[in-house]
Write a protein that holds these residues in place. Structure first.
Motif, PDB file in Angstrom:
ATOM      1  N   ILE A 172      -5.822  32.328 -15.288  1.00 33.89           N
ATOM      2  CA  ILE A 172      -6.716  32.197 -14.141  1.00 33.89           C
ATOM      3  C   ILE A 172      -6.666  30.774 -13.588  1.00 33.89           C
ATOM      4  O   ILE A 172      -6.605  30.579 -12.372  1.00 33.89           O
ATOM      5  CB  ILE A 172      -8.159  32.610 -14.510  1.00 33.89           C
ATOM      6  CG1 ILE A 172      -8.184  34.092 -14.897  1.00 33.89           C
ATOM      7  CG2 ILE A 172      -9.121  32.335 -13.360  1.00 33.89           C
ATOM      8  CD1 ILE A 172      -9.499  34.567 -15.472  1.00 33.89           C
ATOM      9  N   HIS A 229      -5.273  29.841  -9.912  1.00 32.96           N
ATOM     10  CA  HIS A 229      -6.180  29.072  -9.054  1.00 32.96           C
ATOM     11  C   HIS A 229      -5.465  27.840  -8.505  1.00 32.96           C
ATOM     12  O   HIS A 229      -5.518  27.554  -7.309  1.00 32.96           O
ATOM     13  CB  HIS A 229      -7.426  28.652  -9.835  1.00 32.96           C
ATOM     14  CG  HIS A 229      -8.294  27.705  -9.092  1.00 32.96           C
ATOM     15  ND1 HIS A 229      -8.223  26.344  -9.275  1.00 32.96           N
ATOM     16  CD2 HIS A 229      -9.233  27.915  -8.145  1.00 32.96           C
ATOM     17  CE1 HIS A 229      -9.084  25.757  -8.475  1.00 32.96           C
ATOM     18  NE2 HIS A 229      -9.719  26.684  -7.782  1.00 32.96           N
ATOM     19  N   VAL A 236      -7.095  37.854 -12.255  1.00 35.52           N
ATOM     20  CA  VAL A 236      -8.419  37.978 -12.878  1.00 35.52           C
ATOM     21  C   VAL A 236      -8.560  39.362 -13.508  1.00 35.52           C
ATOM     22  O   VAL A 236      -9.033  39.504 -14.639  1.00 35.52           O
ATOM     23  CB  VAL A 236      -9.540  37.705 -11.853  1.00 35.52           C
ATOM     24  CG1 VAL A 236     -10.895  38.123 -12.400  1.00 35.52           C
ATOM     25  CG2 VAL A 236      -9.557  36.229 -11.468  1.00 35.52           C
ATOM     26  N   GLU A 247      -6.378  39.570 -16.668  1.00 38.99           N
ATOM     27  CA  GLU A 247      -6.968  38.811 -17.773  1.00 38.99           C
ATOM     28  C   GLU A 247      -8.183  39.529 -18.348  1.00 38.99           C
ATOM     29  O   GLU A 247      -8.352  39.598 -19.558  1.00 38.99           O
ATOM     30  CB  GLU A 247      -7.365  37.406 -17.311  1.00 38.99           C
ATOM     31  CG  GLU A 247      -6.211  36.450 -17.219  1.00 38.99           C
ATOM     32  CD  GLU A 247      -5.578  36.162 -18.570  1.00 38.99           C
ATOM     33  OE1 GLU A 247      -6.243  35.567 -19.436  1.00 38.99           O
ATOM     34  OE2 GLU A 247      -4.415  36.552 -18.763  1.00 38.99           O
TER      35      GLU A 247
END
Length: 149
Positions: free
Chosen positions: A40, A44, A89, A92
């Motif tokens: 993540i 990002h 996301v 994960e």
């Protein structure tokens, strides 16, 4: 007498000797988890870099049709970047839970929200400007009123 001493610049790391093997294992696992790849955080960082590279268009007071189309393009690029973050996301979350997740809710949500709605409206604006340029303000206004009557 021989000198077996190593010479040079070295970083020396020593682990304290412990008799509590459970505590040693816990600390080893904690250190390993801290070094674990954070997908993540990676996506990002990539998203921020990609957003920073995007050309940010504008719509002037007397816009051209291409200005509306450039903004629609910008929104789609932004949505694709956001969809990539959302996908990671979801992956994960799915890989770290015992629940069964519907990964389809983490796929292409931003593009789906923008494409066909916001992009359609921006294309209508571009077409209205083209009509104004081709037929003059009077005819463009009549055509707009007929569509909304």
């Amino acid at each position: 007498m021989s000198d077996d001493t190593l010479r040079g610049d070295f970083t020396v790391i020593t682990e304290p000797v412990r008799n509590d093997h459970t505590q040693t294992l816990i600390e080893t696992l904690r250190r390993a988890a801290n070094g674990r790849h954070n997908a993540i955080a990676t996506v990002h960082r990539e998203a921020v870099q990609a957003l920073a590279r995007l050309y940010v268009p504008h719509i002037s007071v007397s816009p051209s049709p291409d200005q509306f189309r450039d903004v629609a393009d910008f929104l789609l690029h932004w949505a694709r970047i956001a969809d990539r973050v959302l996908k990671i996301v979801g992956e994960e979350a799915n890989s770290n839970t015992s629940e069964v997740l519907s990964l389809s809710v983490f796929k292409d949500r931003f593009v789906a929200a923008i494409e066909g709605d916001a992009t359609f409206e921006l294309e209508r604006c571009a077409q209205a400007v083209e009509a104004e340029q081709e037929y003059g303000d009077y005819y463009a206004d009549d055509e707009y009123e007929e569509r909304h009557a």
